[in-house]
Design an enzyme around this catalytic site. Structure first.
Site, PDB file in Angstrom:
ATOM      1  N   LYS A 246       3.237 -12.101  -2.134  1.00 37.83           N
ATOM      2  CA  LYS A 246       2.932 -11.190  -3.235  1.00 37.83           C
ATOM      3  C   LYS A 246       3.853 -11.509  -4.400  1.00 37.83           C
ATOM      4  O   LYS A 246       5.062 -11.329  -4.320  1.00 37.83           O
ATOM      5  CB  LYS A 246       3.119  -9.730  -2.788  1.00 37.83           C
ATOM      6  CG  LYS A 246       2.896  -8.715  -3.906  1.00 37.83           C
ATOM      7  CD  LYS A 246       2.804  -7.287  -3.400  1.00 37.83           C
ATOM      8  CE  LYS A 246       4.107  -6.747  -2.906  1.00 37.83           C
ATOM      9  NZ  LYS A 246       4.060  -5.296  -2.600  1.00 37.83           N
TER      10      LYS A 246
ATOM     11  N   ASN B 271      -0.528   3.085   5.711  1.00 38.31           N
ATOM     12  CA  ASN B 271       0.185   2.633   4.523  1.00 38.31           C
ATOM     13  C   ASN B 271       1.264   3.653   4.159  1.00 38.31           C
ATOM     14  O   ASN B 271       0.973   4.834   3.978  1.00 38.31           O
ATOM     15  CB  ASN B 271      -0.782   2.449   3.349  1.00 38.31           C
ATOM     16  CG  ASN B 271      -0.170   1.656   2.211  1.00 38.31           C
ATOM     17  OD1 ASN B 271       1.008   1.299   2.251  1.00 38.31           O
ATOM     18  ND2 ASN B 271      -0.961   1.367   1.201  1.00 38.31           N
TER      19      ASN B 271
ATOM     20  N   GLU C 291       2.466  -0.419   7.200  1.00 39.65           N
ATOM     21  CA  GLU C 291       2.416  -1.219   5.978  1.00 39.65           C
ATOM     22  C   GLU C 291       3.353  -0.662   4.902  1.00 39.65           C
ATOM     23  O   GLU C 291       3.318   0.520   4.606  1.00 39.65           O
ATOM     24  CB  GLU C 291       0.993  -1.239   5.409  1.00 39.65           C
ATOM     25  CG  GLU C 291      -0.091  -1.637   6.393  1.00 39.65           C
ATOM     26  CD  GLU C 291      -1.472  -1.400   5.801  1.00 39.65           C
ATOM     27  OE1 GLU C 291      -1.655  -1.647   4.595  1.00 39.65           O
ATOM     28  OE2 GLU C 291      -2.358  -0.960   6.549  1.00 39.65           O
ATOM     29  N   SER C 292       4.156  -1.541   4.341  1.00 48.55           N
ATOM     30  CA  SER C 292       4.976  -1.264   3.154  1.00 48.55           C
ATOM     31  C   SER C 292       6.259  -0.492   3.450  1.00 48.55           C
ATOM     32  O   SER C 292       6.304   0.359   4.343  1.00 48.55           O
ATOM     33  CB  SER C 292       4.179  -0.490   2.090  1.00 48.55           C
ATOM     34  OG  SER C 292       3.022  -1.204   1.716  1.00 48.55           O
TER      35      SER C 292
ATOM     36  N   LYS D 113      -5.991  -9.825   1.337  1.00 43.44           N
ATOM     37  CA  LYS D 113      -5.573  -8.505   0.874  1.00 43.44           C
ATOM     38  C   LYS D 113      -6.032  -8.278  -0.560  1.00 43.44           C
ATOM     39  O   LYS D 113      -5.550  -8.915  -1.498  1.00 43.44           O
ATOM     40  CB  LYS D 113      -4.064  -8.333   0.977  1.00 43.44           C
ATOM     41  CG  LYS D 113      -3.643  -6.872   0.803  1.00 43.44           C
ATOM     42  CD  LYS D 113      -2.170  -6.674   1.062  1.00 43.44           C
ATOM     43  CE  LYS D 113      -1.813  -5.191   0.959  1.00 43.44           C
ATOM     44  NZ  LYS D 113      -0.369  -4.972   0.966  1.00 43.44           N
TER      45      LYS D 113
ATOM     46  N   GLU E  13       4.005 -11.219   3.889  1.00 43.68           N
ATOM     47  CA  GLU E  13       3.077 -11.173   2.756  1.00 43.68           C
ATOM     48  C   GLU E  13       3.515 -12.058   1.590  1.00 43.68           C
ATOM     49  O   GLU E  13       4.693 -12.092   1.227  1.00 43.68           O
ATOM     50  CB  GLU E  13       2.937  -9.734   2.278  1.00 43.68           C
ATOM     51  CG  GLU E  13       1.884  -9.550   1.186  1.00 43.68           C
ATOM     52  CD  GLU E  13       1.462  -8.107   1.047  1.00 43.68           C
ATOM     53  OE1 GLU E  13       0.467  -7.742   1.703  1.00 43.68           O
ATOM     54  OE2 GLU E  13       2.140  -7.355   0.334  1.00 43.68           O
TER      55      GLU E  13
ATOM     56  N   GLU F 260      -6.998   0.631   6.411  1.00 45.83           N
ATOM     57  CA  GLU F 260      -5.777   1.239   5.899  1.00 45.83           C
ATOM     58  C   GLU F 260      -5.977   2.725   5.611  1.00 45.83           C
ATOM     59  O   GLU F 260      -6.857   3.109   4.850  1.00 45.83           O
ATOM     60  CB  GLU F 260      -5.348   0.515   4.625  1.00 45.83           C
ATOM     61  CG  GLU F 260      -4.118   1.101   3.956  1.00 45.83           C
ATOM     62  CD  GLU F 260      -3.699   0.297   2.742  1.00 45.83           C
ATOM     63  OE1 GLU F 260      -3.324  -0.877   2.914  1.00 45.83           O
ATOM     64  OE2 GLU F 260      -3.779   0.827   1.621  1.00 45.83           O
TER      65      GLU F 260
END
Length: 263
Positions: free
Chosen positions: A60, A190, A220-221, A121, A58, A170
């Site tokens: 970001k 997520n 995710e994350s 995103k 990603e 998500e």
């Protein structure tokens, strides 16, 4: 309001303002030409299912909880470095106010030669944003259950598919799992609570078995080490969305390469 409510409230104002200054009719001819000419990008779902690593790297620069992560990062440089390092797909934050992103970052990546699937995103709540994603060269869009009613999510997914965009749905908790019936291209869990921004990767392990068999599962994350990647893969995940652990480094591409060497 919690953080997610603040973001969505601001997003509604932002979309209204953008539509006044850049009406859909202004870029619709380009989208139509893209579709007529069959201009497409690789399937994100298929790329993840075929990959041995599945990392969605990603881009970001900022987050509501951390502030600036890598303020001077250039999208075209970082995304090309990710591609050269072996990323399976990319995610590019396009929310400006809270994440320091822009639609143009996807265009910059494509212009630089990025051919990987790119996830647009953002906090998508309006059809206009799907046209934005198509226009700038995305392969897929993120639909967040916590932002949308199930009916609204279904409507946006239908239009995304009409535009040739895949969807990553998500989910975060049990309440969101009724949305899985919509059969998105990719099913995301997520690990970050978007209301509080507290992150716990155990959320993926806890909820993995709630997802249908044989689908493309994405965690995710909060993923930041090779051992967690291996454990998530063993739990059935094929995609791993990772941003901060790379973006906080001076050279995000090198950080990804190091991760893959140890995986």
């Amino acid at each position: 309001m919690d953080i997610l409510e603040q973001i969505v409230a601001y997003k509604r104002q932002e979309i209204d303002e953008r539509m006044r200054y850049v009406p859909l009719q202004q870029f619709m001819p380009v989208i139509q030409q893209m579709m007529d000419e069959g201009i497409t990008y690789p399937s994100m779902r298929q790329s993840l299912m075929d990959s041995d690593t599945g990392i969605i790297a990603e881009f970001k620069r900022k987050s509501p909880s951390k502030g600036w992560i890598h303020q001077d990062a250039k999208a075209e440089e970082v995304t090309m470095a990710y591609q050269q390092a072996g990323a399976t797909a990319l995610s590019i934050l396009t929310d400006t106010n809270f994440f320091g992103g822009y639609d143009e970052y996807i265009q910059h990546a494509r212009a630089a030669g990025v051919t990987l699937p790119i996830l647009y995103k953002n906090f998508i709540i309006d059809e206009y944003q799907l046209f934005q994603a198509k226009y700038c060269g995305a392969s897929a869009v993120l639909l967040i259950a916590a932002c949308l009613t199930k009916q609204r999510c279904a409507e946006l997914q239908h239009l995304a598919h009409q535009l040739g965009l895949e969807t990553l749905l998500e989910m975060h908790n049990e309440r969101d799992f009724e949305y899985a019936e919509l059969e998105p291209d990719m099913y995301g869990i997520n690990n970050r609570n978007l209301g509080s921004f507290v992150t716990d990767v155990n959320n993926s392990f806890r909820l993995a078995e709630r997802l249908p068999d044989g689908v493309c599962k994405v965690s995710e994350s909060g993923i930041n080490n090779p051992s967690t990647l291996k454990e998530l893969r063993a739990a059935g995940f094929r995609g791993f969305l990772m941003g901060e652990c790379f973006m906080k480094e001076k050279e995000p591409g090198a950080a990804l390469q190091a991760m893959l060497m140890n995986n």
